[in-house]
Design a protein around this motif. Structure first.
Motif, PDB file in Angstrom:
ATOM      1  N   ALA A  16       0.832  -1.206   0.000  1.00  0.00           N
ATOM      2  CA  ALA A  16       0.000   0.000   0.000  1.00  0.00           C
ATOM      3  C   ALA A  16       0.866   1.256   0.000  1.00  0.00           C
ATOM      4  CB  ALA A  16      -0.921   0.001   1.213  1.00  0.00           C
ATOM      5  N   SER A  17       1.949   1.219   0.750  1.00  0.00           N
ATOM      6  CA  SER A  17       2.868   2.358   0.816  1.00  0.00           C
ATOM      7  C   SER A  17       3.560   2.587  -0.519  1.00  0.00           C
ATOM      8  CB  SER A  17       3.904   2.115   1.917  1.00  0.00           C
ATOM      9  OG  SER A  17       4.846   3.150   1.963  1.00  0.00           O
ATOM     10  N   ILE A  18       3.973   1.502  -1.171  1.00  0.00           N
ATOM     11  CA  ILE A  18       4.627   1.604  -2.487  1.00  0.00           C
ATOM     12  C   ILE A  18       3.665   2.234  -3.490  1.00  0.00           C
ATOM     13  CG2 ILE A  18       5.547   0.280  -4.428  1.00  0.00           C
ATOM     14  CD1 ILE A  18       6.588  -1.748  -2.336  1.00  0.00           C
ATOM     15  N   ALA A  19       2.422   1.756  -3.512  1.00  0.00           N
ATOM     16  CA  ALA A  19       1.428   2.278  -4.452  1.00  0.00           C
ATOM     17  C   ALA A  19       1.155   3.755  -4.206  1.00  0.00           C
ATOM     18  CB  ALA A  19       0.137   1.478  -4.332  1.00  0.00           C
ATOM     19  N   ARG A  20       1.047   4.151  -2.941  1.00  0.00           N
ATOM     20  CA  ARG A  20       0.768   5.548  -2.608  1.00  0.00           C
ATOM     21  C   ARG A  20       1.925   6.452  -3.023  1.00  0.00           C
ATOM     22  NH1 ARG A  20      -0.722   4.800   2.251  1.00  0.00           N
ATOM     23  NH2 ARG A  20       1.330   4.957   3.181  1.00  0.00           N
ATOM     24  N   ARG A  21       3.153   6.021  -2.776  1.00  0.00           N
ATOM     25  CA  ARG A  21       4.319   6.837  -3.159  1.00  0.00           C
ATOM     26  C   ARG A  21       4.434   6.955  -4.676  1.00  0.00           C
ATOM     27  NH1 ARG A  21       9.331   6.105  -2.143  1.00  0.00           N
ATOM     28  NH2 ARG A  21       9.306   3.847  -2.211  1.00  0.00           N
ATOM     29  N   GLU A  22       4.149   5.872  -5.416  1.00  0.00           N
ATOM     30  CA  GLU A  22       4.192   5.930  -6.882  1.00  0.00           C
ATOM     31  C   GLU A  22       3.113   6.856  -7.427  1.00  0.00           C
ATOM     32  OE1 GLU A  22       3.941   1.875  -8.167  1.00  0.00           O
ATOM     33  OE2 GLU A  22       6.083   1.520  -7.824  1.00  0.00           O
ATOM     34  N   GLN A  23       1.930   6.834  -6.823  1.00  0.00           N
ATOM     35  CA  GLN A  23       0.850   7.715  -7.251  1.00  0.00           C
ATOM     36  C   GLN A  23       1.227   9.177  -7.034  1.00  0.00           C
ATOM     37  OE1 GLN A  23      -2.786   7.266  -5.081  1.00  0.00           O
ATOM     38  NE2 GLN A  23      -3.929   8.646  -6.391  1.00  0.00           N
ATOM     39  N   LEU A  24       1.810   9.498  -5.894  1.00  0.00           N
ATOM     40  CA  LEU A  24       2.232  10.865  -5.618  1.00  0.00           C
ATOM     41  C   LEU A  24       3.320  11.317  -6.579  1.00  0.00           C
ATOM     42  CD1 LEU A  24       2.244  10.899  -1.714  1.00  0.00           C
ATOM     43  CD2 LEU A  24       0.690  12.121  -3.238  1.00  0.00           C
ATOM     44  N   THR A  25       4.219  10.401  -6.944  1.00  0.00           N
ATOM     45  CA  THR A  25       5.265  10.731  -7.907  1.00  0.00           C
ATOM     46  C   THR A  25       4.659  11.064  -9.258  1.00  0.00           C
ATOM     47  OG1 THR A  25       6.791   9.245  -6.760  1.00  0.00           O
ATOM     48  CG2 THR A  25       7.386   9.877  -8.999  1.00  0.00           C
TER      49      THR A  25
ATOM     50  N   GLU B 270       1.612  12.188  -9.808  1.00  0.00           N
ATOM     51  CA  GLU B 270       0.899  13.461  -9.684  1.00  0.00           C
ATOM     52  C   GLU B 270       1.867  14.635  -9.761  1.00  0.00           C
ATOM     53  OE1 GLU B 270      -1.383  13.298  -6.083  1.00  0.00           O
ATOM     54  OE2 GLU B 270      -2.730  11.772  -6.890  1.00  0.00           O
ATOM     55  N   ARG B 271       3.056  14.484  -9.151  1.00  0.00           N
ATOM     56  CA  ARG B 271       4.048  15.552  -9.209  1.00  0.00           C
ATOM     57  C   ARG B 271       4.561  15.763 -10.627  1.00  0.00           C
ATOM     58  NH1 ARG B 271       7.682  13.285  -5.244  1.00  0.00           N
ATOM     59  NH2 ARG B 271       6.246  12.889  -3.598  1.00  0.00           N
ATOM     60  N   LYS B 272       4.637  14.681 -11.412  1.00  0.00           N
ATOM     61  CA  LYS B 272       5.084  14.813 -12.800  1.00  0.00           C
ATOM     62  C   LYS B 272       4.065  15.577 -13.630  1.00  0.00           C
ATOM     63  CE  LYS B 272       7.863  10.618 -13.101  1.00  0.00           C
ATOM     64  NZ  LYS B 272       7.926   9.276 -13.663  1.00  0.00           N
ATOM     65  N   LEU B 273       2.769  15.328 -13.365  1.00  0.00           N
ATOM     66  CA  LEU B 273       1.716  15.974 -14.134  1.00  0.00           C
ATOM     67  C   LEU B 273       1.519  17.433 -13.750  1.00  0.00           C
ATOM     68  CD1 LEU B 273      -0.925  13.101 -14.143  1.00  0.00           C
ATOM     69  CD2 LEU B 273       0.619  13.770 -15.983  1.00  0.00           C
ATOM     70  N   PHE B 274       1.581  17.743 -12.469  1.00  0.00           N
ATOM     71  CA  PHE B 274       1.388  19.119 -12.015  1.00  0.00           C
ATOM     72  C   PHE B 274       2.672  19.614 -11.384  1.00  0.00           C
ATOM     73  CE2 PHE B 274       0.437  22.144  -8.604  1.00  0.00           C
ATOM     74  CZ  PHE B 274      -0.102  23.152  -9.365  1.00  0.00           C
TER      75      PHE B 274
END
Length: 129
Positions: free
Chosen positions: A88-97, A99-103
């Motif tokens: 769950a932690s891996i998935a959350r960190r990848e999602q945030l990464t 999002e940072r690339k897009l915005f």
């Protein structure tokens, strides 16, 4: 990795490379940014293999299980063997990464103190009020 049964929490966080210095690790534990089993603890708490940690090091949030103990800071590949991150932690960190690339943050391209021109551009983009 040393053959030991317990190690201080702040030493382990430093050895596992979550924080650059042991004093930063100790401060994070004191301010409640590191929790063991969901509870706030003190930096001198004894950590054992199998303990679950929630770590907020400022840049990212990790949920890890302790797989090994060490009170000495070594190479990054060795430090990586001290813990296992939850899926769950891996998935959350990848999602945030992603999002940072897009915005991109409006001021992220400016190095140092913004110039008058930079401030005007930030104001247009809504970066400064």
């Amino acid at each position: 990795m040393n053959d030991m049964t317990t190690v201080r929490l702040d030493k382990w966080l430093w050895a596992a490379r979550f924080f650059k210095t042991r004093s930063l690790a100790s401060e994070a534990v004191d301010t409640g940014k590191v929790k063991v089993g969901g509870e706030r603890v003190k930096p001198a708490r004894s950590l054992r293999v199998g303990d679950e940690l929630a770590i907020d090091n400022g840049a990212e949030t990790w949920e890890v299980a302790v797989l090994g103990l060490s009170d000495k800071r070594g190479a990054a590949p060795v430090a990586r063997l001290l813990y296992g991150e939850t899926p769950a932690s891996i998935a959350r960190r990848e999602q945030l990464t992603e999002e940072r690339k897009l915005f991109r943050e409006p001021g992220s391209t400016i190095k140092g103190r913004p110039t008058k021109r930079d401030r005007r551009q930030l104001s247009k983009a809504g970066g400064l009020d």
